[in-house]
Write a protein that holds these residues in place. Structure first.
Motif, PDB file in Angstrom:
ATOM      1  N   LYS A   1       6.328  -6.876   6.421  1.00 36.18           N
ATOM      2  CA  LYS A   1       6.308  -6.249   5.032  1.00 36.18           C
ATOM      3  C   LYS A   1       7.217  -6.751   4.309  1.00 36.18           C
ATOM      4  O   LYS A   1       7.132  -6.992   3.127  1.00 36.18           O
TER       5      LYS A   1
ATOM      6  N   ARG B   1       6.791 -10.222   3.222  1.00 30.33           N
ATOM      7  CA  ARG B   1       5.449 -10.104   2.306  1.00 30.33           C
ATOM      8  C   ARG B   1       6.052  -9.926   0.699  1.00 30.33           C
ATOM      9  O   ARG B   1       5.853 -10.581  -0.291  1.00 30.33           O
ATOM     10  N   ARG B   2       6.972  -8.973   0.566  1.00 29.16           N
ATOM     11  CA  ARG B   2       7.808  -8.668  -0.607  1.00 29.16           C
ATOM     12  C   ARG B   2       8.377 -10.137  -1.201  1.00 29.16           C
ATOM     13  O   ARG B   2       8.526 -10.220  -2.372  1.00 29.16           O
TER      14      ARG B   2
ATOM     15  N   LEU C   1      -1.840 -10.048   4.840  1.00 24.29           N
ATOM     16  CA  LEU C   1      -0.706  -9.165   5.344  1.00 24.29           C
ATOM     17  C   LEU C   1       0.296  -9.599   6.073  1.00 24.29           C
ATOM     18  O   LEU C   1       1.113  -8.872   6.789  1.00 24.29           O
TER      19      LEU C   1
ATOM     20  N   GLU D   1      -2.262  -0.360   8.558  1.00 22.62           N
ATOM     21  CA  GLU D   1      -2.940  -1.234   7.401  1.00 22.62           C
ATOM     22  C   GLU D   1      -4.111  -1.954   8.056  1.00 22.62           C
ATOM     23  O   GLU D   1      -4.487  -1.787   9.397  1.00 22.62           O
TER      24      GLU D   1
END
Length: 1027
Positions: A179, A182-183, A135, A80
């Motif tokens: 990650k 984040r979801r 992020l 990323e």
């Protein structure tokens, strides 16, 4: 030759990449090379991916000194984009390096980008972390400590900690990856309670078997009894405030985020997200056991307190047993913030202490400055905006544009942002927008943070330190200013705002740029709780208040078309000086070969009509290796193929290029197998006494003066002035002094042969006196410092450079004259080179330079030149011996045979591709010379006809004349009157050769015999065919 020249830019590119960067004088530079990757770790006993720097989690520290220039080359090996920000570093006039989405495009995967900034006029404790809020990288690590030390000429306002510095990075931690977090937020689900608290990336000590599972690695802090340590503690977590305490020890607060504080003892300290503190801790306990170091969550449910408690172990060197028993008590107000807010109010600024500059911190009377702008910033709990969970400030949830704000401002890109951020909460529905604050350059802004949410929030402002003047419960009103602290409110960059309360700060906007004002709680930041302040000097048209756009700027968004593709080849990016030498050798060899071939081709003729280098051209033609050496004629007979001069030239050129590249890349593969490892070990007296070096100091005062004007040094001071170890000795006891006039000015030389590592620092001073009525101001100093082991002439350590007025950004006039001494501080630290048979050298380093007199205007400057009292140039050489540690340098193998072969295979394929490309270019040009083969076939046809005629002649001879031949006759002539003689005469009638035949014969005779059989046969066949 055209093909060879086509690849010359490639070699030049390699050489430019390998060339070292030009050095700069003035303030020292600190270089760091970081590779950011994923690393599998188990901080809470569960394997998960964390973000590591150079394989370390947390990342390596940045340890620099005030005004140093920091260069950090970041290689992004994540999947990323990446950004790094430097929490608390102000980046004076240089928001290009702030590392947030409003100022920088992120570093794409597999790219590298270099941060270049100066820690101008700053001291203290800070930290860095990955700052792409969209992020959530900080939730996966990637953070590390920053230490900015005082210059030695400015004392610290507390006793120097004899135990040293210790950095502790504490913070809450989720076992889920960033990650996954984040979801959750994208789906409108809060993150929930964290899974634990880490100390320096490690989980808790198993203080309670029912709370902490077995097998977790914990942080152990080793200390010496009786010593005092400076603990720099940073809360780098996601969203949880932590209470920090050490069992049985007091915390003496001395500094927070770059400001020295009034020194107070605390038994514990609430450290909120993004905040940094420095404590002095004296190891004064009896060491009957180890001691607990605790960071526990504040203001959370009682059911999660035990889980959210991080524990490290403080171990004395004479400890008699492991830590045991209950943890030290936390404040007994888990849901009441009264203790915490009163503690925050007790933190005051040390107005008499000097910070980064000699003047006291309190000399800036912020309470007397008139406020020009007032912003009341109100936050609320997260709410749905257009169906998505968002956080707001004054009803606006910030959305990051694809084009950074500062680039849009510079290139006048329309529609990226709006300068209409409201200065108070608006009575309207919340919205998502890119609205920023329009700050007034050198204005004095009052910011009130009103927290109407349910959790403690920490706000951070990049580019500045603000003064915390007040905090209280309830709603802020105009009358609240009556409670402001306008004298010793601490200056810092991160402040907490308690729920249902407000905090007021004052900030002087003297740093032009675009600066991020954000909540440090990572979940709220992700949901849009931030804003930017644009500070523009409308009178600046010459980059005096803002540095120009960096050359390595990454462009994105609306400016993506300006971005050039970045090379990702390690072979290009990581060339060393040795590889550059190899490439340069290959380039010189290639150019020499092409020049030789051109000389052979275009050389003049000698008096006999031959070309001077014809023989060389012949052998060049025989070096052609592109086509086969043989080919088939029409009758399937193998014939030797004729070579071409152009083909030979190109073949050798390609071979040189191929060999050079393979050598360089092979060198890299082998060199990468061995790395230089530096190990630091404590020094003791026998080790230090074994360092016997020859030391030379050459300091040139750049001026029109001469050695006749110098008052030579006669003594040397040793130790610390004002202490018992201070001594003054005659200079010849240690150094040999000489002075020599040079074109730059008088050069002072101090030499010490066979010097041993002394336990004390040294001071040597000298001065130059003006010639009457001829003032000569110094414009700078040149220095060259060398050390070498006594008896070893091959290995030398050195440092050199130039210091002048241009190295300073304050634009003051400097003569380096006057009663104030110009102090040049040199540090010498011992190094042992194990790879060079334990070579022991002292490494010199220019640590600092303090100029003498300075003037703000030309009038006072000229007056000083005429003042006899100022007509001296005082210079002091301060030699500091860093004798606490010794650096051992050795080479270690880090790659195995399989890795080496794999690296060579990939590099070989790259070289072969270049080689084949060059061959294709050569072949295209050589095909034009195929008519040479046609001529060769004609010559061979004539040769076959001659061979057939010889067969016929032999047949007739043996058929009609064997009885008349004399077997003993070896002359080869037929007997006179024989039948064969008549036949021979009839077949071989004497004819006069034609003019063309004669010409061919003569041409053949001019060819030297040693030039090969093929050319001689051509001449013979042409003669025979003409007959």
């Amino acid at each position: 030759m055209a093909a060879a020249m086509a690849l010359l830019p490639l070699l030049l590119f390699f050489l430019l990449c390998a060339a070292p960067a030009p050095s700069q004088a003035g303030d020292p530079f600190a270089y760091f090379d970081w590779e950011v990757t994923y690393l599998t770790a188990q901080p809470l006993g569960v394997p998960q991916k964390v973000i590591a720097i150079n394989g370390q989690f947390p990342g390596p520290p940045l340890n620099v000194t005030t005004n140093w220039n920091v260069v950090v080359n970041v290689h992004n090996r994540l999947d990323e984009p990446l950004l790094l920000t430097w929490n608390g570093i102000q980046h004076r006039k240089n928001s290009w390096q702030d590392g947030v989405p409003g100022t920088n495009c992120p570093i794409p995967p597999s790219w590298n980008w270099t941060y270049r900034f100066q820690v101008k006029d700053q001291v203290g404790s800070f930290f860095y972390f990955p700052s792409a809020a969209a992020l959530l990288h900080r939730a996966a690590g990637g953070y590390g400590g920053i230490v900015v030390n005082n210059r030695d000429v400015i004392p610290i306002p507390f006793p120097f900690p004899d135990g040293g510095d210790l950095t502790l990075l504490i913070g809450d931690w989720y076992a889920r990856g960033h990650k996954d977090l984040r979801r959750s937020l994208d789906g409108g689900t809060p993150l929930g309670a964290p899974d634990g608290v880490l100390f320096n990336g490690l989980g808790p000590f198993r203080y309670n078997d029912s709370v902490v599972p077995p097998g977790i690695t914990y942080e152990r802090i080793n200390v010496e009894p009786g010593r005092t340590y400076r603990l720099r503690v940073h809360n780098v977590g996601v969203s949880t405030s932590l209470n920090f305490r050490i069992q049985g020890h007091n915390l003496l607060l001395v500094e927070t985020e770059g400001s020295y504080t009034s020194q107070q003892n605390y038994s514990n300290m609430d450290i909120h997200v993004g905040q940094s503190y420095s404590f002095l801790v004296t190891m004064d306990q009896n060491a009957s056991t180890d001691y607990y170091v605790v960071a526990s969550a504040r203001f959370v449910d009682a059911s999660t307190v035990d889980k959210l408690t991080g524990v490290a172990v403080l171990r004395y060197s004479n400890s008699q047993g492991p830590a045991s028993g209950p943890l030290p008590d936390a404040p007994d107000d888990q849901y009441d913030t009264a203790f915490s807010i009163n503690q925050a109010r007790s933190i005051r600024w040390n107005v008499t202490a000097s910070g980064a500059r000699p003047n006291p911190q309190g000399s800036f009377h912020y309470g007397d400055i008139t406020v020009t702008d007032v912003y009341l910033l109100q936050s609320r709990p997260p709410e749905l905006i257009d169906g998505k969970l968002r956080s707001t400030i004054n009803g606006i949830s910030y959305i990051t544009p694809s084009t950074p704000l500062i680039l849009a401002q510079l290139f006048n890109v329309p529609g990226v942002y709006k300068l209409d951020f409201p200065n108070h909460p608006m009575n309207r529905l919340p919205k998502v927008d890119t609205s920023i604050i329009n700050g007034t350059y050198k204005g004095f802004m009052e910011i009130i943070f009103q927290n109407n949410a349910t959790t403690v929030q920490s706000y951070h402002l990049d580019g500045y330190a603000f003064f915390v003047v007040g905090m209280d419960y309830g709603l802020w009103t105009e009358n609240s200013r009556g409670t402001y602290n306008k004298w010793d409110g601490v200056a810092r960059s991160t402040i907490q705002v308690f729920p249902g309360a407000w905090t007021a700060v004052l900030v002087f906007l003297d740093n032009a740029g675009v600066w991020n004002l954000r909540v440090e709680n990572l979940d709220s930041w992700y949901l849009g709780q931030e804003v930017y302040i644009s500070v523009v000097n409308p009178e600046d048209s010459s980059d005096k208040t803002v540095l120009p756009l960096p050359d390595n700027t990454i462009f994105c968004g609306a400016l993506s078309s300006l971005q050039k593709e970045q090379s990702h080849s390690d072979a290009v990016r990581r060339l060393t000086q040795s590889q550059a030498v190899l490439l340069f050798t290959a380039l010189v060899t290639l150019l020499s070969w092409l020049a030789f071939c051109a000389a052979a081709r275009f050389a003049g003729r000698d008096p006999t009509g031959n070309k001077k280098l014809f023989r060389a051209r012949f052998w060049i033609s025989r070096l052609d290796c592109i086509f086969d050496n043989q080919h088939w004629a029409d009758d399937q007979q193998v014939l030797r193929k004729r070579k071409t001069e152009l083909g030979g030239m190109c073949s050798v050129a390609a071979l040189i290029l191929f060999t050079g590249l393979v050598t360089v890349l092979l060198y890299q593969a082998i060199k990468k197998r061995n790395i230089e490892v530096h190990r630091v070990k404590p020094a003791n007296a026998p080790d230090l006494l074994s360092f016997v070096n020859d030391i030379e100091f050459h300091i040139t005062t750049i001026s029109s003066m001469s050695c006749s004007q110098v008052t030579a040094p006669s003594t040397i001071a040793m130790g610390t002035p004002g202490f018992m170890d201070f001594r003054v000795l005659p200079l010849p006891t240690l150094f040999t002094y000489t002075c020599q006039n040079t074109s730059q000015g008088p050069s002072i030389s101090l030499k010490c042969s066979g010097c041993r590592m002394p336990p004390r620092d040294h001071y040597v001073s000298w001065q130059f006196v003006d010639i009457p009525r001829q003032p000569a101001a110094a414009v700078g100093f040149q220095f060259n410092l060398t050390t070498k082991q006594t008896g070893d002439e091959q290995h030398v350590n050195f440092v050199s450079g130039t210091i002048n007025s241009d190295n300073y950004g304050d634009k003051k006039l400097k003569t380096f004259r006057g009663t104030d001494s110009n102090v040049l501080k040199i540090q010498l630290f011992p190094q042992i080179y194990n790879k060079l048979h334990n070579l022991k050298l002292l490494q010199p380093l220019l640590q600092d330079f303090t100029p003498g007199s300075t003037f703000s205007d030309v009038t006072s400057f000229n007056a000083s030149l005429q003042n006899p009292a100022d007509g001296v140039i005082n210079t002091t050489l301060y030699i500091s011996y860093l004798s606490d540690y010794i650096v051992e340098i050795s080479n270690e193998s880090v790659l195995g045979p399989v890795s080496i072969l794999a690296s060579i295979g990939g590099l070989y394929a790259f070289s072969v591709a270049i080689f084949l490309c060059f061959m294709a270019q050569c072949e295209t040009r050589i095909k034009k010379l195929r008519n040479e083969d046609t001529r060769m076939l004609k010559i061979l046809s004539k040769r076959r006809a001659q061979q057939n005629w010889d067969k016929l002649r032999k047949f007739v001879m043996y058929t009609y004349g064997p009885s008349n031949l004399d077997p003993t006759d070896r002359s080869g002539k037929w007997p006179e009157g024989s039948v064969m003689d008549s036949l021979h005469g009839s077949f071989h009638k004497k004819r006069k050769p034609t003019r063309r035949a004669a010409s061919n014969v003569n041409r053949a005779k001019r060819v030297p015999t040693e030039m090969g059989i093929d050319i001689e046969r051509v001449g013979e066949l042409q003669q025979s065919s003409s007959s």
